[in-house]
Design a protein around this motif. Sequence first.
Motif, PDB file in Angstrom:
ATOM      1  N   ALA A  32      -0.581   5.310   1.727  1.00 13.63           N
ATOM      2  CA  ALA A  32      -0.548   5.728   0.326  1.00 13.63           C
ATOM      3  C   ALA A  32      -0.237   4.582  -0.628  1.00 13.63           C
ATOM      4  CB  ALA A  32       0.482   6.843   0.139  1.00 13.63           C
ATOM      5  N   ALA A  33       0.360   3.519  -0.125  1.00 13.71           N
ATOM      6  CA  ALA A  33       0.738   2.396  -0.986  1.00 13.71           C
ATOM      7  C   ALA A  33      -0.438   1.443  -1.195  1.00 13.71           C
ATOM      8  CB  ALA A  33       1.910   1.636  -0.354  1.00 13.71           C
ATOM      9  N   ASP A  34      -0.404   0.759  -2.329  1.00 10.54           N
ATOM     10  CA  ASP A  34      -1.341  -0.331  -2.568  1.00 10.54           C
ATOM     11  C   ASP A  34      -0.845  -1.549  -1.789  1.00 10.54           C
ATOM     12  OD1 ASP A  34      -2.945   1.124  -4.372  1.00 10.54           O
ATOM     13  OD2 ASP A  34      -1.588   0.635  -6.027  1.00 10.54           O
ATOM     14  N   LYS A  35      -1.771  -2.378  -1.347  1.00  8.81           N
ATOM     15  CA  LYS A  35      -1.423  -3.589  -0.621  1.00  8.81           C
ATOM     16  C   LYS A  35      -2.122  -4.787  -1.251  1.00  8.81           C
ATOM     17  CE  LYS A  35      -2.115  -0.643   2.368  1.00  8.81           C
ATOM     18  NZ  LYS A  35      -2.044   0.829   2.169  1.00  8.81           N
ATOM     19  N   VAL A  36      -1.385  -5.898  -1.321  1.00  2.34           N
ATOM     20  CA  VAL A  36      -1.958  -7.175  -1.736  1.00  2.34           C
ATOM     21  C   VAL A  36      -1.687  -8.141  -0.587  1.00  2.34           C
ATOM     22  CG1 VAL A  36      -1.968  -9.038  -3.433  1.00  2.34           C
ATOM     23  CG2 VAL A  36      -1.432  -6.697  -4.165  1.00  2.34           C
ATOM     24  N   VAL A  37      -2.744  -8.727  -0.056  1.00  4.91           N
ATOM     25  CA  VAL A  37      -2.634  -9.652   1.068  1.00  4.91           C
ATOM     26  C   VAL A  37      -2.940 -11.051   0.565  1.00  4.91           C
ATOM     27  CG1 VAL A  37      -3.458 -10.235   3.369  1.00  4.91           C
ATOM     28  CG2 VAL A  37      -3.409  -7.852   2.638  1.00  4.91           C
ATOM     29  N   TYR A  38      -2.015 -11.984   0.835  1.00  3.72           N
ATOM     30  CA  TYR A  38      -2.182 -13.373   0.436  1.00  3.72           C
ATOM     31  C   TYR A  38      -2.607 -14.172   1.665  1.00  3.72           C
ATOM     32  CZ  TYR A  38       0.219 -11.859  -3.741  1.00  3.72           C
ATOM     33  OH  TYR A  38       0.563 -11.193  -4.891  1.00  3.72           O
ATOM     34  N   SER A  39      -3.836 -14.682   1.616  1.00 10.48           N
ATOM     35  CA  SER A  39      -4.345 -15.428   2.763  1.00 10.48           C
ATOM     36  C   SER A  39      -5.473 -16.348   2.343  1.00 10.48           C
ATOM     37  CB  SER A  39      -4.859 -14.464   3.839  1.00 10.48           C
ATOM     38  OG  SER A  39      -5.471 -15.165   4.882  1.00 10.48           O
ATOM     39  N   THR A  40      -5.451 -17.539   2.892  1.00 11.32           N
ATOM     40  CA  THR A  40      -6.555 -18.467   2.675  1.00 11.32           C
ATOM     41  C   THR A  40      -7.555 -18.404   3.823  1.00 11.32           C
ATOM     42  OG1 THR A  40      -5.322 -20.252   3.732  1.00 11.32           O
ATOM     43  CG2 THR A  40      -5.148 -20.079   1.323  1.00 11.32           C
ATOM     44  N   THR A  41      -7.214 -17.665   4.894  1.00  7.04           N
ATOM     45  CA  THR A  41      -8.086 -17.632   6.069  1.00  7.04           C
ATOM     46  C   THR A  41      -8.744 -16.282   6.314  1.00  7.04           C
ATOM     47  OG1 THR A  41      -6.204 -17.118   7.492  1.00  7.04           O
ATOM     48  CG2 THR A  41      -6.777 -19.442   7.229  1.00  7.04           C
ATOM     49  N   LEU A  42      -8.206 -15.226   5.762  1.00 10.47           N
ATOM     50  CA  LEU A  42      -8.762 -13.889   5.974  1.00 10.47           C
ATOM     51  C   LEU A  42     -10.037 -13.731   5.146  1.00 10.47           C
ATOM     52  CD1 LEU A  42      -7.828 -11.363   7.581  1.00 10.47           C
ATOM     53  CD2 LEU A  42      -6.771 -10.551   5.480  1.00 10.47           C
ATOM     54  N   ASP A  43     -11.099 -13.232   5.771  1.00 12.28           N
ATOM     55  CA  ASP A  43     -12.361 -13.043   5.057  1.00 12.28           C
ATOM     56  C   ASP A  43     -12.395 -11.744   4.276  1.00 12.28           C
ATOM     57  OD1 ASP A  43     -13.538 -15.452   5.924  1.00 12.28           O
ATOM     58  OD2 ASP A  43     -14.145 -14.521   7.806  1.00 12.28           O
ATOM     59  N   ALA A  44     -11.777 -10.696   4.826  1.00 10.95           N
ATOM     60  CA  ALA A  44     -11.786  -9.387   4.184  1.00 10.95           C
ATOM     61  C   ALA A  44     -10.619  -8.581   4.731  1.00 10.95           C
ATOM     62  CB  ALA A  44     -13.099  -8.657   4.470  1.00 10.95           C
ATOM     63  N   THR A  45     -10.275  -7.505   4.038  1.00 13.63           N
ATOM     64  CA  THR A  45      -9.222  -6.617   4.514  1.00 13.63           C
ATOM     65  C   THR A  45      -9.859  -5.442   5.248  1.00 13.63           C
ATOM     66  OG1 THR A  45      -9.179  -5.351   2.456  1.00 13.63           O
ATOM     67  CG2 THR A  45      -7.702  -7.267   2.607  1.00 13.63           C
ATOM     68  N   SER A  46      -9.074  -4.822   6.113  1.00 10.79           N
ATOM     69  CA  SER A  46      -9.596  -3.724   6.923  1.00 10.79           C
ATOM     70  C   SER A  46      -9.051  -2.367   6.513  1.00 10.79           C
ATOM     71  CB  SER A  46      -9.250  -3.981   8.396  1.00 10.79           C
ATOM     72  OG  SER A  46      -7.849  -4.081   8.554  1.00 10.79           O
ATOM     73  N   THR A  47      -8.305  -2.320   5.418  1.00  9.87           N
ATOM     74  CA  THR A  47      -7.674  -1.072   4.999  1.00  9.87           C
ATOM     75  C   THR A  47      -7.999  -0.748   3.550  1.00  9.87           C
ATOM     76  OG1 THR A  47      -5.650  -2.266   4.397  1.00  9.87           O
ATOM     77  CG2 THR A  47      -5.749  -1.340   6.622  1.00  9.87           C
ATOM     78  N   ALA A  48      -7.882   0.533   3.229  1.00 14.69           N
ATOM     79  CA  ALA A  48      -8.108   0.994   1.858  1.00 14.69           C
ATOM     80  C   ALA A  48      -6.935   0.559   0.976  1.00 14.69           C
ATOM     81  CB  ALA A  48      -8.242   2.521   1.848  1.00 14.69           C
ATOM     82  N   ARG A  49      -7.126   0.635  -0.300  1.00 13.69           N
ATOM     83  CA  ARG A  49      -6.070   0.344  -1.282  1.00 13.69           C
ATOM     84  C   ARG A  49      -5.509  -1.072  -1.108  1.00 13.69           C
ATOM     85  NH1 ARG A  49      -3.524   5.566  -3.369  1.00 13.69           N
ATOM     86  NH2 ARG A  49      -2.216   4.016  -4.373  1.00 13.69           N
ATOM     87  N   LEU A  59      -2.557  -1.703  11.478  1.00 11.53           N
ATOM     88  CA  LEU A  59      -2.780  -0.744  12.562  1.00 11.53           C
ATOM     89  C   LEU A  59      -2.349   0.667  12.177  1.00 11.53           C
ATOM     90  CD1 LEU A  59      -1.667  -2.874  15.640  1.00 11.53           C
ATOM     91  CD2 LEU A  59      -3.991  -2.373  14.873  1.00 11.53           C
ATOM     92  N   TRP A  60      -1.436   0.778  11.215  1.00  9.97           N
ATOM     93  CA  TRP A  60      -0.995   2.107  10.764  1.00  9.97           C
ATOM     94  C   TRP A  60      -2.137   2.856  10.075  1.00  9.97           C
ATOM     95  CZ3 TRP A  60       2.991   4.358  12.751  1.00  9.97           C
ATOM     96  CH2 TRP A  60       3.998   3.567  13.308  1.00  9.97           C
ATOM     97  N   GLU A  61      -3.201   2.166   9.741  1.00  8.53           N
ATOM     98  CA  GLU A  61      -4.385   2.818   9.181  1.00  8.53           C
ATOM     99  C   GLU A  61      -5.586   2.725  10.112  1.00  8.53           C
ATOM    100  OE1 GLU A  61      -7.218   2.408   5.248  1.00  8.53           O
ATOM    101  OE2 GLU A  61      -5.080   2.019   5.056  1.00  8.53           O
TER     102      GLU A  61
END
Length: 186
Positions: free
Chosen positions: A81-98, A58-60
């Motif tokens: 500004a930070a890179d993010k790595v999301v670990y998930s077996t259920t998420l189809d896609a991420t909603s944020t840049a980087r 939500l911060w983005e």
Amino acid sequence: MAKLIYVTNVSLDGHIEDEHGRFDWTPPDDEYLSFITDLVRPMGTYLYGRRLYESMSLWETDPALAAHSKLMADFADVWQAADKVVYSTTLDATSTARTRLERDFDPASVRALKASATSDLTIGGAHLAAQAFRAGLVDECHLLIHPILTGGGKPGLPSGTRLGLELLGNRRLSNDVVYVHYGIRT
């Protein structure tokens, strides 16, 4: 080598959320928000479990958050500004840049990420952090202990894992929140 740092809010009885999945007992005031922004400002990469990522994204994705105040805008800028790595077996896609999506937590990949990083990394989400603790990847813990007993809920620290800790710092924040900074003894 960069450090992997676990940063989390916990209740006095050690939970990151109550037994109903709520963490509404951790609302940030200005001092807290300024402190946490400065704490994570030097971090280059955030490793997240799905639920924490969805909360933090939500911060983005919600510009109204940053519009509330200069402090909130500063935190939003730092987070984006930070890179993010999301670990998930259920998420189809991420909603944020980087942000990149990983299906499984692979300790060897995280070791390689730590070795190649030019700044420290944070890890968040109790289940994900527990995996990192068990793999011997966490170098430091930054706990923000809130003056509430939830009486149950999701533990902030892993069970079944024994580690020696060294107190590196502490501070009392507003609203009787206590910040403690521990290094992992090797």
